[in-house]
Motif scaffolding. Structure first.
Motif, short mmCIF file in Angstrom:
data_model
loop_
_atom_site.label_atom_id
_atom_site.label_comp_id
_atom_site.label_asym_id
_atom_site.label_seq_id
_atom_site.Cartn_x
_atom_site.Cartn_y
_atom_site.Cartn_z
N ASP A 17 -38.55 -21.16 37.64
CA ASP A 17 -37.12 -21.30 37.47
C ASP A 17 -36.39 -20.25 38.28
O ASP A 17 -36.98 -19.43 38.93
N ASP A 142 -41.44 -11.79 34.28
CA ASP A 142 -40.24 -12.62 34.44
C ASP A 142 -39.83 -12.75 35.91
O ASP A 142 -39.37 -13.80 36.35
N GLU A 209 -32.51 -20.43 28.31
CA GLU A 209 -33.27 -21.68 28.31
C GLU A 209 -34.78 -21.45 28.32
O GLU A 209 -35.55 -22.38 28.04
N ARG A 210 -35.21 -20.24 28.62
CA ARG A 210 -36.66 -19.95 28.63
C ARG A 210 -37.11 -19.20 27.38
O ARG A 210 -38.27 -18.82 27.26
N GLU A 355 -45.62 -19.17 30.35
CA GLU A 355 -44.59 -19.68 29.45
C GLU A 355 -44.43 -18.80 28.22
O GLU A 355 -43.48 -18.97 27.44
#
Length: 432
Positions: A17, A142, A209-210, A355
């Motif tokens: 992302d 990240d 959103e993560r 994730e």
């Protein structure tokens, strides 16, 4: 949703992302380095003062040693809880809160009137420090992936490796010119500096959103999901046992070199610093090799060197009562090898669970510091006159790490190829 294929870290993994496109700036990297240096500084500056702490607080040597144990327990718990929480609420706010608590706990340590207060303050100090460290590692995950993550993790570990060199020297200087309580003021001041650096230079790296929402039960569920990844567990064990080997050395080297071989405290400190330099150089070398040599191969080379050191130390301890040349060579090879093993195994493990980066980092930190707390007293079971327990522990941990690397951390692609070949052999009679 990105595919969850397992990839080797010798090639860049597709960035999942937009947050991955943010640069790991020098400011952010510097903050991560400072935060990961908390544990060695808070430990190594303080250890030389143990006799004076016991006298000032009217405590036994065992009670003073327990202040180190409670710190390790706090570190382990802080990382286990802090990682999943940061996966849920983000990185920046929990990081600032933990650094603030770290500063406050360090001040309490500096003012501790009794050994009981010191133990409690050290537990809180370790908890806050562990919480901050796991978030710092999560920030790297990240913002990077693939070879960039391996390079960043090794660079962080290599620069942070200066702390074990500076820590004892700084602690000795503090004892020479001031009071042991000043070492805790130094940690508190560093924590305040970290708060300022994070406030000014580190933005949120985990977008909403993560994040993984939900209650504590769901956080436990993410931990269970991560632990079901066979390859992750393999690298997790290699990473944690590398820390176990390091603390087997830390807990016994003073007895082996001073009590058994007659080195002075000054010469021991020089050798301790030299071994830390070896570890740092190996770690920085591993960072240079990222993208050029398979990271898994670098870990394997480090384990071979660790095994060689374990054999040297075990033979020296069992057959020759650990002569000085054997101890010096064995310890240097052992510590240098950990620069190839620990940071790379940690990066490979993190790469398996992109994730759940906070949860993965939490498990890495928890098992790492649990190993530190467990191995240190076990390695010292022989007292000041034998190195057999330490050498046995190093050899055993290396053997288990090799098994974990070859069997548990076997790349999934290799396993799938084996399954495919087996199915083809089974179907061959039907096609004739």
């Amino acid at each position: 949703m990105p595919e969850r294929n397992v990839m080797t870290l010798t090639t860049e993994r597709p960035l999942p992302d937009a947050s991955k496109e943010m640069a790991l700036s020098a400011t952010v990297l510097g903050a991560v380095v400072l935060i990961t240096a908390i544990a060695p500084l808070a430990t190594d500056m303080y250890v030389p003062a143990f006799p004076r702490v016991g006298r000032d607080l009217d405590a036994s040597a065992t009670q003073v040693q327990l202040t180190l144990t409670t710190f390790f327990i706090g570190m382990a718990l802080g990382q286990l809880i802090g990682g999943p929480v940061s996966d849920r609420v983000g990185r920046r706010r929990p990081l600032l809160a933990s650094l603030t608590v770290l500063a406050a706990a360090s001040v309490v340590c500096a003012f501790s009137p009794t050994i009981g207060v010191m133990m409690a303050a050290r537990l809180l100090q370790g908890f806050a420090g562990g919480w901050a460290m796991v978030i710092a590692r999560s920030i790297v995950v990240d913002l990077t992936s693939g070879d960039r993550m391996v390079r960043a993790m090794n660079l962080v570990a290599g620069v942070s490796g200066i702390a074990p060199i500076v820590g004892p020297l700084l602690g000795a200087a503090i004892l020479e010119f001031s009071h042991w309580r000043v070492s805790f003021w130094v940690v508190a001041a560093l924590a305040v500096v970290m708060v300022v650096v994070v406030t000014v230079g580190v933005s949120e790296t985990l977008p909403a959103e993560r994040r993984h929402g939900g209650a504590l039960a769901q956080l436990a569920g993410s931990t269970a999901l991560v632990l079901r990844r066979r390859v992750f567990v393999g690298y997790l064990l290699v990473f944690a046992f590398s820390m176990g080997a390091i603390f087997a050395y830390v807990a016994t080297s003073a007895f082996v070199l001073q009590s058994m071989n007659g080195l002075s405290p000054v010469l021991y400190s020089v050798d301790f610093a030299g071994n830390a330099v070896g570890l740092t150089i190996a770690t920085l070398l591993a960072a240079k090799l990222a993208g050029k040599v398979s990271t898994r191969m670098v870990v394997g080379i480090g384990l071979v060197a660790t095994g060689a050191a374990g054999v040297i130390l075990l033979v020296g301890a069992v057959c020759f009562a650990m002569p000085l040349p054997v101890a010096l060579i064995g310890f240097f090879v052992l510590m240098s090898a950990q620069g190839l093993v620990g940071p790379n195994a940690g990066a490979l493990a993190s790469g398996e669970v992109p994730e759940h980066p906070g949860t993965g980092s939490a498990l890495l930190g928890f098992l790492q510091w649990t190993m530190a707390g467990v191995i240190a007293p076990l390695a010292g079971l022989g007292g000041a006159h034998t190195a057999v327990p330490m050498a046995t522990i190093v050899a055993a941990l290396t053997a288990i790490s090799v098994f974990a690397l070859i069997v548990l951390a076997r790349p999934r692609s290799t396993q799938q190829a084996s399954v495919t070949a087996t199915k083809k052999r089974e179907l061959a009679p039907c096609t004739e």
